[in-house]
Design a protein around this motif. Structure first.
Motif, PDB file in Angstrom:
ATOM      1  N   PRO A   1       7.979   3.720   2.759  1.00 30.13           N
ATOM      2  CA  PRO A   1       7.112   3.480   1.609  1.00 30.13           C
ATOM      3  C   PRO A   1       7.720   2.473   0.635  1.00 30.13           C
ATOM      4  N   VAL A   2       6.979   1.431   0.314  1.00 25.73           N
ATOM      5  CA  VAL A   2       7.385   0.429  -0.671  1.00 25.73           C
ATOM      6  C   VAL A   2       6.172   0.117  -1.539  1.00 25.73           C
ATOM      7  N   LYS A   3       6.380  -0.653  -2.596  1.00 28.47           N
ATOM      8  CA  LYS A   3       5.295  -0.912  -3.538  1.00 28.47           C
ATOM      9  C   LYS A   3       5.201  -2.387  -3.915  1.00 28.47           C
ATOM     10  N   SER A   4       3.974  -2.791  -4.246  1.00 28.97           N
ATOM     11  CA  SER A   4       3.715  -4.102  -4.827  1.00 28.97           C
ATOM     12  C   SER A   4       2.957  -3.876  -6.129  1.00 28.97           C
ATOM     13  N   TYR A   5       3.056  -4.842  -7.052  1.00 25.27           N
ATOM     14  CA  TYR A   5       2.507  -4.636  -8.384  1.00 25.27           C
ATOM     15  C   TYR A   5       1.657  -5.803  -8.870  1.00 25.27           C
ATOM     16  N   ALA A   6       0.701  -5.485  -9.742  1.00 26.50           N
ATOM     17  CA  ALA A   6      -0.041  -6.495 -10.502  1.00 26.50           C
ATOM     18  C   ALA A   6      -0.118  -6.016 -11.944  1.00 26.50           C
ATOM     19  N   ARG A   7      -0.165  -6.984 -12.852  1.00 29.40           N
ATOM     20  CA  ARG A   7      -0.364  -6.692 -14.268  1.00 29.40           C
ATOM     21  C   ARG A   7      -1.405  -7.664 -14.812  1.00 29.40           C
ATOM     22  N   LEU A   8      -2.324  -7.136 -15.615  1.00 31.52           N
ATOM     23  CA  LEU A   8      -3.370  -7.956 -16.220  1.00 31.52           C
ATOM     24  C   LEU A   8      -3.470  -7.596 -17.691  1.00 31.52           C
TER      25      LEU A   8
ATOM     26  N   GLU B   1      -1.734  -1.945 -15.564  1.00 33.65           N
ATOM     27  CA  GLU B   1      -0.719  -1.950 -14.507  1.00 33.65           C
ATOM     28  C   GLU B   1      -1.300  -1.399 -13.208  1.00 33.65           C
ATOM     29  N   VAL B   2      -1.162  -2.172 -12.142  1.00 33.74           N
ATOM     30  CA  VAL B   2      -1.661  -1.786 -10.824  1.00 33.74           C
ATOM     31  C   VAL B   2      -0.481  -1.638  -9.874  1.00 33.74           C
ATOM     32  N   THR B   3      -0.352  -0.471  -9.255  1.00 36.58           N
ATOM     33  CA  THR B   3       0.711  -0.218  -8.280  1.00 36.58           C
ATOM     34  C   THR B   3       0.093   0.038  -6.916  1.00 36.58           C
ATOM     35  N   VAL B   4       0.481  -0.756  -5.932  1.00 35.20           N
ATOM     36  CA  VAL B   4      -0.026  -0.600  -4.566  1.00 35.20           C
ATOM     37  C   VAL B   4       1.093  -0.089  -3.672  1.00 35.20           C
ATOM     38  N   TRP B   5       0.915   1.111  -3.153  1.00 35.67           N
ATOM     39  CA  TRP B   5       1.863   1.696  -2.208  1.00 35.67           C
ATOM     40  C   TRP B   5       1.518   1.223  -0.799  1.00 35.67           C
ATOM     41  N   THR B   6       2.545   0.916  -0.021  1.00 32.55           N
ATOM     42  CA  THR B   6       2.319   0.469   1.340  1.00 32.55           C
ATOM     43  C   THR B   6       3.509   0.876   2.204  1.00 32.55           C
ATOM     44  N   ARG B   7       3.522   0.419   3.448  1.00 35.01           N
ATOM     45  CA  ARG B   7       4.652   0.712   4.341  1.00 35.01           C
ATOM     46  C   ARG B   7       5.341  -0.594   4.705  1.00 35.01           C
ATOM     47  N   GLY B   8       6.664  -0.573   4.614  1.00 38.46           N
ATOM     48  CA  GLY B   8       7.459  -1.774   4.797  1.00 38.46           C
ATOM     49  C   GLY B   8       7.161  -2.529   6.080  1.00 38.46           C
TER      50      GLY B   8
ATOM     51  N   ASN C   1       8.116  -5.024  -5.014  1.00 36.64           N
ATOM     52  CA  ASN C   1       9.069  -4.135  -5.676  1.00 36.64           C
ATOM     53  C   ASN C   1      10.486  -4.416  -5.189  1.00 36.64           C
ATOM     54  N   TYR C   2      11.254  -5.115  -5.981  1.00 37.27           N
ATOM     55  CA  TYR C   2      12.608  -5.461  -5.575  1.00 37.27           C
ATOM     56  C   TYR C   2      13.562  -4.272  -5.649  1.00 37.27           C
ATOM     57  N   VAL C   3      13.100  -3.170  -6.230  1.00 40.31           N
ATOM     58  CA  VAL C   3      13.918  -1.957  -6.231  1.00 40.31           C
ATOM     59  C   VAL C   3      13.990  -1.375  -4.821  1.00 40.31           C
ATOM     60  N   ASP C   4      12.886  -1.483  -4.075  1.00 44.09           N
ATOM     61  CA  ASP C   4      12.815  -0.918  -2.733  1.00 44.09           C
ATOM     62  C   ASP C   4      13.296  -1.868  -1.637  1.00 44.09           C
ATOM     63  N   LEU C   5      13.302  -3.158  -1.909  1.00 49.96           N
ATOM     64  CA  LEU C   5      13.683  -4.120  -0.892  1.00 49.96           C
ATOM     65  C   LEU C   5      15.171  -4.044  -0.586  1.00 49.96           C
ATOM     66  N   PRO C   6      15.652  -4.424   0.594  1.00 52.71           N
ATOM     67  CA  PRO C   6      14.873  -5.045   1.657  1.00 52.71           C
ATOM     68  C   PRO C   6      13.959  -4.051   2.375  1.00 52.71           C
ATOM     69  N   ASP C   7      12.833  -4.556   2.813  1.00 55.09           N
ATOM     70  CA  ASP C   7      11.859  -3.716   3.517  1.00 55.09           C
ATOM     71  C   ASP C   7      12.442  -3.158   4.804  1.00 55.09           C
TER      72      ASP C   7
ATOM     73  N   ALA D   1      -2.338   1.695   0.487  1.00 50.90           N
ATOM     74  CA  ALA D   1      -2.822   0.822   1.557  1.00 50.90           C
ATOM     75  C   ALA D   1      -2.946   1.551   2.884  1.00 50.90           C
ATOM     76  N   GLU D   2      -2.422   2.771   2.952  1.00 48.20           N
ATOM     77  CA  GLU D   2      -2.477   3.578   4.183  1.00 48.20           C
ATOM     78  C   GLU D   2      -2.555   5.041   3.774  1.00 48.20           C
ATOM     79  N   GLU D   3      -3.467   5.797   4.387  1.00 54.05           N
ATOM     80  CA  GLU D   3      -3.825   7.127   3.886  1.00 54.05           C
ATOM     81  C   GLU D   3      -2.704   8.153   3.903  1.00 54.05           C
ATOM     82  N   THR D   4      -1.785   8.111   4.870  1.00 58.92           N
ATOM     83  CA  THR D   4      -0.758   9.153   4.938  1.00 58.92           C
ATOM     84  C   THR D   4       0.244   9.067   3.791  1.00 58.92           C
ATOM     85  N   LEU D   5       0.234   7.977   3.050  1.00 57.42           N
ATOM     86  CA  LEU D   5       1.112   7.852   1.889  1.00 57.42           C
ATOM     87  C   LEU D   5       0.770   8.858   0.805  1.00 57.42           C
TER      88      LEU D   5
END
Length: 211
Positions: free
Chosen positions: A61-68, A13-20, A50-56, A90-94
């Motif tokens: 802070p919001v997240k995107s995911y990958a699974r392999l 599981e890969v979680t990518v934190w970013t800013r909306g 991440n549809y839990v956080d949307l709408p942006d 995706a951005e250091e202050t997170l």
């Protein structure tokens, strides 16, 4: 009430934190590239926002995911990664004020888009009680490596992306993730990314601090 979460021990599981809005494209590119590379290697994959956080909202802070996984993925109706193996910022202050290690599995890899040294950022990573599960913290100055690419904000609000997948910063981040975690090969990432040089430079330039 405790949320029952399906656990597949073989699924990564890969979680990518970013800013909306402002950085949503880069997070989306990162998970999409990892998933496409994994599929090229014969893995079963998923990638999604991440549809839990949307709408942006701008800069929230919001997240995107990958699974392999080497086996079919059964968690089709889980819209969050509850037990990440790889956490990406995706951005250091997170790194400040966000519980980025929530649910992190033992051996978790943290990758941060920053020009700073990874050792200097460990003190900010939370929750502190989960730091014991972190195998390594890796840093990549993806902003510098992906510079010169004009990105669009399309896609964040439901329209199509004009910029091709992996054209900018997300390509360098994905390269760093591949090097730090070994989740996919450099060759597979290069094959699916628009900015192949950024992928290679991200892979080669990432600084890894083992805890």
């Amino acid at each position: 009430m405790t949320l029952a979460v399906a656990i597949d021990p073989k699924m990564l599981e890969v979680t990518v934190w970013t800013r909306g809005v402002t950085l949503a494209k880069e997070a989306r590119d990162t998970v999409t590239l990892l998933a496409k590379a994994g599929k090229l290697e014969g893995k079963y994959v998923q990638s999604f926002d991440n549809y839990v956080d949307l709408p942006d909202r701008i800069n929230v802070p919001v997240k995107s995911y990958a699974r392999l996984s080497p086996e079919p993925i059964e968690t089709f109706y889980e819209y969050e990664n509850h037990r990440p193996d790889i956490v990406v910022l995706a951005e250091e202050t997170l790194v400040k004020g966000n519980a980025i290690l929530q649910g992190a599995k033992p051996g978790c890899i943290v990758v941060i888009n920053t020009a700073r040294d990874p050792k200097s950022l460990v003190k900010w990573i939370a929750p502190k009680e989960n730091l014991k599960n972190v195998k390594a913290v890796a840093c990549i100055d993806a902003n510098a490596l992906g510079a010169g690419i004009t990105l669009t904000f399309d896609g964040t609000e439901g329209s199509g992306d004009d910029t091709k997948i992996g054209a900018g910063v997300g390509a360098a981040i994905a390269g760093a993730v591949a090097r730090a975690s070994g989740c996919v090969s450099l060759e597979s990432l290069v094959a699916v990314a628009e900015n192949k040089e950024a992928v290679k430079k991200g892979y080669e330039s990432v600084k890894i601090y083992n805890l």
